[in-house]
Scaffold this active site. Sequence first.
Site, short mmCIF file in Angstrom:
data_model
loop_
_atom_site.label_atom_id
_atom_site.label_comp_id
_atom_site.label_asym_id
_atom_site.label_seq_id
_atom_site.Cartn_x
_atom_site.Cartn_y
_atom_site.Cartn_z
N VAL A 17 0.69 -1.58 0.80
CA VAL A 17 -0.19 0.03 0.56
C VAL A 17 0.42 1.19 0.03
O VAL A 17 0.60 1.84 -0.44
CB VAL A 17 -0.91 -0.09 1.23
N GLY A 136 -11.11 -1.95 1.28
CA GLY A 136 -9.90 -0.89 0.22
C GLY A 136 -10.60 0.29 -0.04
O GLY A 136 -10.91 1.47 0.66
N LYS A 207 -12.93 -5.22 11.28
CA LYS A 207 -13.73 -4.37 10.68
C LYS A 207 -14.57 -4.72 10.39
O LYS A 207 -15.42 -3.20 11.01
CB LYS A 207 -13.53 -5.13 8.75
P1 NAP Z 1 3.54 -5.35 3.25
O1 NAP Z 1 3.27 -4.89 2.09
O2 NAP Z 1 3.22 -5.77 4.27
O3 NAP Z 1 3.76 -3.43 3.57
C1 NAP Z 1 4.72 -3.08 5.48
C2 NAP Z 1 5.25 -1.80 5.21
O4 NAP Z 1 5.67 -1.80 6.86
C3 NAP Z 1 7.07 -2.25 4.80
O5 NAP Z 1 7.31 -1.72 4.09
C4 NAP Z 1 7.71 -2.24 6.07
O6 NAP Z 1 8.96 -2.00 5.72
C5 NAP Z 1 7.26 -1.98 7.11
N1 NAP Z 1 7.66 -1.97 8.25
C6 NAP Z 1 7.10 -3.63 8.54
N2 NAP Z 1 6.96 -2.83 10.63
C7 NAP Z 1 8.12 -2.40 10.20
C8 NAP Z 1 8.28 -1.51 11.68
N3 NAP Z 1 8.90 -2.04 13.24
N4 NAP Z 1 9.64 -0.25 11.22
C9 NAP Z 1 9.36 0.01 10.24
N5 NAP Z 1 9.12 -0.42 8.90
C10 NAP Z 1 7.84 -1.47 8.91
O7 NAP Z 1 1.52 -4.00 4.26
P2 NAP Z 1 0.86 -3.47 3.19
O8 NAP Z 1 0.16 -4.61 2.53
O9 NAP Z 1 1.08 -2.93 2.32
O10 NAP Z 1 -0.35 -3.33 4.36
C11 NAP Z 1 0.02 -2.15 5.09
C12 NAP Z 1 -1.42 -1.63 6.00
O11 NAP Z 1 -2.80 -1.64 5.21
C13 NAP Z 1 -1.75 -2.86 6.59
O12 NAP Z 1 -1.90 -2.26 8.04
C14 NAP Z 1 -3.05 -3.49 6.29
O13 NAP Z 1 -3.20 -4.40 6.97
C15 NAP Z 1 -3.72 -2.27 5.02
N6 NAP Z 1 -3.97 -3.09 4.32
C16 NAP Z 1 -3.87 -3.81 3.04
C17 NAP Z 1 -4.39 -3.82 2.10
C18 NAP Z 1 -3.99 -4.91 1.07
O14 NAP Z 1 -4.74 -5.25 0.00
N7 NAP Z 1 -2.57 -5.27 1.40
C19 NAP Z 1 -5.64 -3.30 1.96
C20 NAP Z 1 -6.29 -2.75 3.25
C21 NAP Z 1 -5.37 -2.02 4.16
P3 NAP Z 1 9.96 -2.89 4.70
O15 NAP Z 1 9.81 -2.76 3.45
O16 NAP Z 1 11.87 -2.88 5.05
O17 NAP Z 1 10.33 -4.22 5.33
N1 HSE Z 2 -6.24 -8.47 3.89
C1 HSE Z 2 -7.72 -7.76 3.72
C2 HSE Z 2 -8.60 -8.75 2.72
C3 HSE Z 2 -6.60 -6.57 2.77
O1 HSE Z 2 -7.98 -9.69 1.89
O2 HSE Z 2 -9.44 -7.81 2.34
C4 HSE Z 2 -7.72 -5.39 2.83
O3 HSE Z 2 -8.58 -4.83 3.63
#
Ligand code: NAP
Ligand code: HSE
Length: 433
Positions: A17, A136, A207
Amino acid sequence: MEPSEKINIGLLGYGTVGSNVYSLLEEQAAEIKKATGASISINKILVRDPSLPRAGAPPELFTGNFEDILNDAAISIVVELIGGTEPAFDFVTAALEHGKAVVTANKQLLSRQGFYLFRLAQDKKTQISFEASVAGAIPVIKVLRESMVAAGLKSIYGIVNGTTNFILTEMSRTGARYHDALARAQEWGYAEADPSEDINGKDAAAKMAILASIAFHTNVGLDDVACTGIENVSRLDIAYARDLGLAVKLLGVARLYQDRINVRVYPALLKQDHPLASVSGAYNAVFLKGAAIDEIMLSGPGAGGMETASAVVSDIVSVVARRESPGFLEYPVAYRGLEFFPDEEVVSTFYLRLEVEDEPGVLAAIASAFGKHGVSIQSVIQKGRGARAELVMVFHPVKEARFAAAIEEAGRLEVIKSTPRPIRVEGNHGGGE
Ligand code: NAP
Ligand code: HSE
């Protein structure tokens, strides 16, 4: 022409994200400036290892030290996209205490600590926005907070996890195996860092806790939401359901029973003509029902990097637009303090697949076990499988406590050869009515 105001952002996380938020803000800079009158840019980005090469943002923006962002007085908005509760809670708390506005997509954090953080934001006269934490790209939080004030909401239910909806769709449409479908959901960035949160229903429960809190102005936390995931939904259940004209979906349901509230997540069977039955892939859909609005359905992409980034950017724009007066956040969110309605008292319809000995008297014994608890069978189909048979049963609506007692009794019968795992069947109006 007046020089435009400059708004500086500290971005926490540059994963699925976060990296898309960076590129969307870059791509849409001119549009955003026209809409808000401000130039918005990301000044610093926190990651675990800032020395790693990363596409998009220039290397000098990356830091491994949160203090660099916290102590930068020019940064007025912190966008938290690292996920999980720690260290996200500490970072968000510190940012609010420093008077910075926060935008987050972190449902895990909000469903556990939301009310503390909302109050802190109020006390510090700043803002916390969280559109991307639920469903989302669908603007359901904004609709609930701003458009439904006089709607007299009674229930809110739907599909709020993209990963499980994607898996169930793949298993149903192409006969894909569960693990292959999950691997594809992970590859496309839908799943959580720990995908068991998606599969066991915890992500959807978080959620629903947020949605119920906002919709009913009461404090619902993650622990208040009973959840069952899709671990025990088999390809056989999906195939038999299809034979019965039903589709399997993971539903989140929040409903008022007069002035008590019940919030749950469970796999459910829906008639193929139910609007939620055709919500496929990583799409989400949320129904809002209320005295003044009848029924509204919002649907769209529920997961995915760019889709979620669009909701994050919309929150950034709202925070900038409301910077002089936070508006809704001046008022307490949970002013009702509703009691909970017990799960056992909810009336539901159940489907059950049982592996049994194929012998005379088996069906009578099972029917008698259910009958003893006042649970009546609506339909039963027998599928032969050698010396064993499978009974696919649908029951008349019943209080869940009675059904649980009947299942326990039936489960003790020697003729039953599998653990009974019922699935709820939802009516035309969804949510157990
Ligand atoms: P992700 O791909 O795992 O990315 C996490 C990022 O956070 C990475 O850049 C990581 O650093 C950094 N990070 C993790 N722990 C850290 C720490 N202790 N200190 C500093 N940096 C740290 O996660 P994502 O899918 O983007 O999701 C991010 C958020 O959005 C979550 O809360 C998730 O639930 C929410 N979300 C995701 C989606 C989806 O479709 N993916 C949809 C809605 C909401 P590194 O790059 O160095 O590992
Ligand atoms: N892991 C979550 C899903 C991302 O699949 O709905 C969106 O919040």
